[in-house]
Design an enzyme around this catalytic site. Sequence first.
Site, mmCIF file in Angstrom:
data_model
loop_
_atom_site.group_PDB
_atom_site.id
_atom_site.type_symbol
_atom_site.label_atom_id
_atom_site.label_comp_id
_atom_site.label_asym_id
_atom_site.label_seq_id
_atom_site.Cartn_x
_atom_site.Cartn_y
_atom_site.Cartn_z
ATOM 1 N N ASP A 104 0.813 -1.213 0.000
ATOM 2 C CA ASP A 104 0.000 0.000 0.000
ATOM 3 C C ASP A 104 0.853 1.273 0.000
ATOM 4 O OD1 ASP A 104 -1.235 -1.472 2.868
ATOM 5 O OD2 ASP A 104 0.202 0.181 2.965
HETATM 6 N N1 URA Z 1 0.353 -5.421 5.011
HETATM 7 C C1 URA Z 1 0.020 -4.120 5.035
HETATM 8 O O1 URA Z 1 -0.601 -3.664 5.974
HETATM 9 N N2 URA Z 1 0.348 -3.363 3.985
HETATM 10 C C2 URA Z 1 1.039 -3.833 2.926
HETATM 11 O O2 URA Z 1 1.329 -3.087 1.995
HETATM 12 C C3 URA Z 1 1.383 -5.187 2.920
HETATM 13 C C4 URA Z 1 1.030 -5.969 3.975
#
Ligand code: URA
Length: 238
Positions: A104
């Site tokens: 993310d």
């Molecule tokens: N877990 C998360 O919270 N974000 C990511 O991008 C990947 C795994």
Amino acid sequence: MRINKFLALCGIASRRKSEQLILQKRVKINDRVVHNLATDIDPKKDIVLVDGKPVHFKEDFIYLMLHKPKGYITTTDDEHNRPTVMDLIKVPDDRRVYPVGRLDYNTEGLLLFTDDGELANILTHPSYKIEKTYIARIKGTITSEEVNKLRSGVVIDGAKTAPCKVNILRMDEKSTRLEITIHEGRNRQVRKMLESIGKETQFLKRISVGKIRLGGLARGKFRTLNKREIAHLNELKG
Ligand code: URA
């Protein structure tokens, strides 16, 4: 062979994305638009076109890794023109790769790219249980009971997470650094797991996917995978 599997093996897109291409009426078999997602083809006889271009099995796949910085979206094209991970990599002109899974916006670390749809499916589908390891920094401290809760599974989005590995790397009153290894890859899983026990994630970085490690690759840089890494990915295909 199911049409979406064929498109993935040809490096067009993941199986799921290939289904979207079919729904968008961009796929033709022997000059007829495909309407049914469950259509089977014979790769030796049938001529498959995507956006009017013929599709063939491909052997020389591209495999890249990027050290994704914060502030980039994992998508091949953003409708609001925000910076995407595609801005940080370069591939030869006539080739297209796509990110394997998603990190993310605020998460950094190891992001793989390929045009090998079968491999992308193996690395991201939960049934293959490929381990992904993250370093997380949370505000404040954590108790061993809380660590055990994370290890045995917590409820996020109405479903319990699978057992995972959690180790404390460093802890003081201000913050704690954890190493967390999961193999499910649900949406924002690590942040949500920590949130479920009342912890605020201040920093999150993925350091490995299976046996592929980010190592010393600088933030914002990318490189092609070496022979040993590619051999490991091919082993996963069985
Ligand atoms: N877990 C998360 O919270 N974000 C990511 O991008 C990947 C795994």
